[in-house]
Structure formats: C-alpha cells, structure tokens
Design an enzyme around this catalytic site. Structure first.
Site, mmCIF file in Angstrom:
data_model
loop_
_atom_site.group_PDB
_atom_site.id
_atom_site.type_symbol
_atom_site.label_atom_id
_atom_site.label_comp_id
_atom_site.label_asym_id
_atom_site.label_seq_id
_atom_site.Cartn_x
_atom_site.Cartn_y
_atom_site.Cartn_z
ATOM 1 N N ARG B 242 0.860 -1.178 0.000
ATOM 2 C CA ARG B 242 0.000 0.000 0.000
ATOM 3 C C ARG B 242 0.897 1.227 0.000
ATOM 4 N NH1 ARG B 242 -2.420 0.268 5.521
ATOM 5 N NH2 ARG B 242 -0.832 1.834 5.842
ATOM 6 N N HIS B 246 -3.139 4.199 5.377
ATOM 7 C CA HIS B 246 -4.368 3.414 5.536
ATOM 8 C C HIS B 246 -5.563 4.233 5.053
ATOM 9 C CE1 HIS B 246 -7.616 1.099 7.156
ATOM 10 N NE2 HIS B 246 -7.924 2.013 8.041
ATOM 11 N N TYR B 254 4.471 4.418 11.263
ATOM 12 C CA TYR B 254 4.788 3.009 11.514
ATOM 13 C C TYR B 254 5.687 2.380 10.441
ATOM 14 C CZ TYR B 254 0.727 3.208 8.453
ATOM 15 O OH TYR B 254 -0.139 3.539 7.432
#
Lengths: 328, 330
Positions: B242, B246, B254
């Site tokens: 990705r 998100h 992260y």
C-alpha cells in the site's frame, strides 16, 4: 381448520414454501440429519435433499453471512440459529451486513433472508441459553422482527417472511413449540407483518403481550375476569413493523396499559411501546404505563432464582389489578 | 505464459484498467481536498495489479465482494468511474444514490456484491453466493477480496472452513499489503505467508507477486477454473504494498521512507508500462493514447459528479426495506 402444534406449523410453513419455490433453502446447525435440535425440521433433509437442507459447522458468522450472499444472488434462504443467545456471535453479518445491505446500496440489494431463532427461557438453561434478545435488534434499522405466539401466527408469519424481500428475525419461543392451536387450511395462509391480533376484548385495561407472554396474559385475563376485571389482550405479532394503530386504539379505549415480555425490562421491547404510548396517547391514560418483564439480571440456573427473575401469570394479575385500582 | 504470448489488446486493456484505478484514486484524493468529496478514502494506490489481474480472470456473471480499499476492484469488475465519483461526492447519481459512499459501493448487475466497511465482512458473503451457484448448478465463481488483516478475523476462518467443507466455487484473494491499518503484518500474525492458512481448510494456498498483473491473472485464472469445474476453493495471496496511508491523512509513523521508496521501485503500473515498451514493443503512442483517454474519462467523471444533484434530506428515509407494509416501518 386443523389443530397442530407450533412446531408442526413452522415445519409445514418451511416445507410448503420449499415445495412452492425451488429458491428456498434451509441451512443451520443440526437442521438436517438431527432434524433440528428442537425437532422442527424433522424429515426435511429426506424430503428436500442435502443440497437444499444443509447441516453447517458451528459457525454463526459464516451461516448468517452466507445466507446474505445467497440471498443477494437470488436464493431465499432460511437460516436457523439454534439459540437467540448465539446471535451476538453473528453480530457483524447480522447488524452490519444483512440489516444494511439494501440501504447502503441505495435500495438496490434484495435481501429475502429469514433467520429463524429460538427465544425465551426453557427452564434452568441459565444465562447463555435463556435470553429474549428481540429488543437488541429493534434498534437496528433494516431488520424485521416477528414474535409469533400461536401455531396459526407462526405458520402465517413465517410464510410471509419467506416470500418477502427483506431480512426477518423470526423468534420462536421454546416453550411454545409443543403448544397446540387451530391453523387455517391451505398453502396461502399468510399473516401480514405489522398487524396485531386482539386476542381478547375488554375495557378495564390493555395487556400488550409479546411472544411467550401472550398465552400467560390470556391466563391472567381469565383470572382477572373471575374477579370481574375484563381486560383486552393484544399480541403485536411483529415488533418491527409494530402495529402502532392497534396499540393506540386499545389504549384510548381502556386508558390503562400493561406491557408483558420475557426480555429484560431495561430497554426491552416494552420501553419502545411505552414511549410510543407516552408520545401519542398520554392524554388518554388513567394511570402509569406498567411493564411486566424479566428483572435486570442474567437468567439464573436455579429454578427458585429463575422463577424470581422471570415474569409470570401472577405478576400480570397483580400488576393489572393494581393498575385498575389506581386513582389519579 | 510469457508476456509475448498474450494478445496485445489484452495487455493494453490490463494497462488501461490499472491506470484508470491509479488515476481514479489520485483524482479522488485531489477532489476530496478540493471539497467535492465529504467522506474518507482508503486508496489502493500500489495495489492495482491485484484488483485488475484477479478480475481479468473472471467472467461477467461471476461475482466479487470487496473491501474498504475497493475502488480498484470496482473498476476492474466493470464499475464506471462516473458513478463511482458521483457516489464519493454523495450525489443521487452515484452507485448508492449517495447513501453508501466509498465503503459500500455495489452494482449487482456487474456482479459487484459490495465494498465493505468491516474488515473480513465480505468473505462469508462471497461464500454464500458460491453456495447459491453450487445449488443451482451454475458454472459461476465468487471471488472475495480481502487484506492481510482480515485473515486474523473469525469471519475469514469460518468462511474458508465452510467453503473447503462444501467445495464451493470461491476464490479467496488476499491482498497482502504488509499492513493491517497501522500495524505491520509481522506484528499481527505468526506466519509471513498467509497462503499457509489454506492448509487447514483443505484447499490450495498459492503465493503470487501481487505487483505483477500477469502473474496475478494466471494464478486467479487457475483458481477460478478449478472452482468452476467443481474442484473447490483456492486461497491466493498476492504480495503487494500500500503506497499511501491506511486512509488519506494517515501520518504513517509506523514505516520508513526507505521501505516506501523500495516498494515504489516495484510499482505495478509503472513497471508494466515499461514491460509493454521493452518486451512486446508496444509503441509509445499507443500508451499515450490510453493515458489521454483515461484522463478524459476521469475529467468527465468529476464533471458528472459535480453537476449531479445532492439528495433531498428526506430521501434518507427511503430504501431501508423492500416492503414497508404500507408505511408501517420507517
């Protein structure tokens, strides 16, 4: 008219609809070889074969989710969940998927899915096999909720559910399975949703009795009649949709109302019905709206404890007598 | 099958679809910033090859269930950007009349049974559709898209168990993009290869380079063929990445810049374009024509969305039920 049991009525409704429409199937835990843990599906596996009557693993998420998927591509599944207490295991498919599929898709999804589930306390089944969870799901737009109390209503409401285009939670009270009643002949005995049944006429008070409490309310009514108190007993038959007009008409007639259900009192179906009456007919009331319901504790195992927690005929008689004698 | 063995039209169509997905996402992100789109967006930039490669292996009457990161799945299954953009813009012309938004787009006529706001929520639904196909003896397949995070949900395991038990015609397509929201996959599961999870459910587990559209196509083709001919389900794991957060606005604390840069070198759209030029000698002008056409499609989609009416407020009360029993339920 024939006299059959509540269980037989449900069996007949399923068999007749499966014969009538090849897109109707039955899936659930132990519904096939076992014939249903409550014995309701009986010999349906033999009659309709293993493609259309399927025993599933103990997988409530998959059972309810698959019921939705099958419905979206044109089947009319009947899904059996053995105990209402297990519905939270299938919480996401039921609450987030099944209930909302039509709305989220802009009204395009058809969800002809009937979820048969048992409700109520069968006696010493304790806190995870005795609940009456109807009210939990009244708060979820998109579901319809049926609560039949007689064989005729069980058969007619179930056939309406199976032929309909919306998801229905069909609550079968465990203690009613063996009860008997007259059922109209013919395969098109359909009971509409949202039409209450006036089980008994009277003008001293209205008792709105849900599911397993309906026969108890009638027993209480007979005891009250012996004391000269003639009460009206109304069985809503479906909680969503709710027959608001029948309830309000009776309340306007009697001015006194008792709501009886086996679900817990706090935010049980009676809370919604009481609020409806307060909103729409408060000026017609001659006393407080009374709820006879389970006390707000988990259902206990011990018969002595369980009897104390659950509402009974005596509670209805006592609360109704008090209400009839209430003076503003 | 090597790239030169594919018909040129098919290769160009795969490129056109992947580019449409990529550009749709970038345009939606821009239009959200510009105020046309009110809700959040989980973009699938970087995951175009899994969506396009997998759907290329399906037939028009096969069905899919999608995810919160589902725009690519919709485009690849035939969804039209203008209706998608209108839905994102909450207009009455959108796929869901403005009631669903990004997370709930569906088109039952195209076999798109719905995106989903719940991780893993679509997997049992695909199994149910496959059950219907099996009962009616139809040669159709259901494909469930889901991410690596969904394989830690109960719904995944219950659904795979049922499909394996009944040999249902399903393809379970896991887009392993290495992150479940903001937590690395390694911190969410004790296995790195999620395809291993197939073994418990008596189905093959196949690992494929999820950034290689032809590899994804070939693996899904084999799985779909197996499902269609009564061989039962397959779990396909496409290893991908990705590229964005998100959700749009995710600070992405992260993961490292170095990791993101490394994966950009494996960009599925850019690299496939390079292969078309280098390995099958597609003229640059053919690609430029596709790129121009995609831009035009998206310009038109945005214009269509912006010009479409917003719903009347009371429209919120319609479409909850198929039968309201004379207005009794609302």
């Amino acid at each position: 008219m024939r006299t059959i049991t509540y269980s037989q009525a449900i069996y007949e409704a399923m068999c007749e609809e499966m014969t009538r429409d090849p897109s109707v199937i039955l899936i659930g835990e132990d519904v096939g070889t076992f014939g249903g843990v409550w014995g309701v599906s009986g010999d349906m596996l033999k009659r309709f074969g293993p493609d259309r009557v399927r025993d599933t693993p103990i997988s409530e998420i998959a059972i309810v989710g698959a019921g939705l998927g099958a419905a979206l591509v044109g089947l009319r599944p009947i899904v059996e969940i053995m105990f209402g207490d297990f519905l939270p295991v299938a919480g996401d498919p039921l609450v987030n998927q099944v209930a909302k599929a039509r709305f989220m898709s802009g009204g395009k999804a058809n969800v002809p899915l009937t979820i048969r589930v048992t409700t109520g306390a069968p006696g010493s089944a304790a806190a995870q096999h005795s609940q009456s969870p109807e009210g939990w799901f009244m708060n979820v737009p998109g579901l319809k909720i049926a609560v039949p109390s007689t064989p005729a209503d069980a058969k007619g409401l179930l056939k309406t559910a199976i032929r309909g285009e919306d998801p229905v939670l069909f609550f079968e009270h465990k203690m009613l399975y063996a009860t008997q009643g007259e059922v109209p002949d013919g395969e098109d005995h359909l009971v509409p949703f949202g039409r209450a049944r006036v089980c008994r006429q009277g003008d001293a008070a209205t008792i709105i009795a849900i599911g397993g409490m309906a026969p108890k309310a009638l027993e209480a009514a007979r005891a009250l009649a012996a004391r000269g108190i003639e009460v009206e007993v109304i069985d809503p038959r479906s909680l969503v949709p709710l027959d608001r007009e029948a309830i309000l008409a009776s309340v306007r007639k009697t001015g006194r109302v008792v709501i009886a259900h086996e679900a817990h009192k706090r935010l049980g179906p009676g809370a919604e019905i009481a609020a409806l009456i307060a909103e729409e007919a408060i000026g017609w009331l001659d006393g407080p709206i009374v709820r006879v319901a389970a006390r707000n504790v988990p259902l206990p195992y011990s018969p002595e404890l369980e009897n104390f927690v659950l509402p009974g005929v005596d509670d209805i008689v006592e609360q109704t007598t008090k209400l009839v004698n209430y003076a503003l | 099958m090597k790239i030169e063995d594919y018909p040129k039209e098919q290769l160009l169509e795969l490129y056109r679809q992947m580019l449409t997905v990529r550009e749709f996402e970038l345009r939606a992100i821009a239009e959200r910033r510009a105020g046309l789109i009110p809700g959040f967006i989980h973009s699938c930039v970087g995951q175009e090859a899994t969506a396009v490669g997998a759907c290329a292996a399906l037939r028009p009457d096969d069905v899919i269930t999608s995810t919160h990161r589902g725009h690519g799945h919709l485009v690849a299954k035939g969804g039209l950007p203008k209706y998608m953009m209108a839905e994102l813009a909450a207009r009455t012309t959108g796929y869901c009349l403005g009631r669903g938004g990004s997370l709930h787009m569906a088109d039952f006529g195209l076999g798109i049974l719905g995106a989903n706001g719940i991780v893993g929520g679509g997997i049992p639904i695909a199994v149910g559709a496959a059950l219907a196909f099996q009962i009616r003896k139809e040669p159709r397949v259901a494909l469930a898209f889901f991410g690596d995070g969904a394989t830690n949900e109960g719904a995944f395991h219950e659904a795979l168990n049922l499909a394996g038990l009944w040999k249902l015609p399903v393809v379970f397509f896991c887009e392993n993009n290495l992150y479940g929201e903001g937590t690395p996959q390694a911190m969410q599961a004790p296995v790195a290869d999620l395809a291993l999870r197939a073994s418990s459910y008596a189905m093959p587990g196949v690992i494929v380079d999820g950034n290689d559209v032809l590899a994804v196509y070939a693996a899904t083709q084999a799985a779909a063929e197996r499902a269609r001919t009564g061989g039962g389900p397959t779990l396909v794991e496409g290893k991908t990445y990705r590229q964005r957060g998100h959700y749009e606005g995710d600070p992405m604390v992260y993961r490292t810049k170095a990791e993101m840069e490394a994966w950009k070198q494996r960009d599925p759209v850019v690299n496939f374009r390079g292969r078309l030029l280098a390995e099958v000698e597609v003229p640059e002008t053919d690609l430029a024509a596709i790129e121009q056409a995609v831009q035009t499609t998206l310009d038109q989609a945005v214009a269509f969305a912006a010009a479409s009416p917003k719903p009347a407020p009371e429209a919120a009360l319609a479409g909850v039920y198929g039968d309201t029993h004379g207005g009794l339920v609302f």
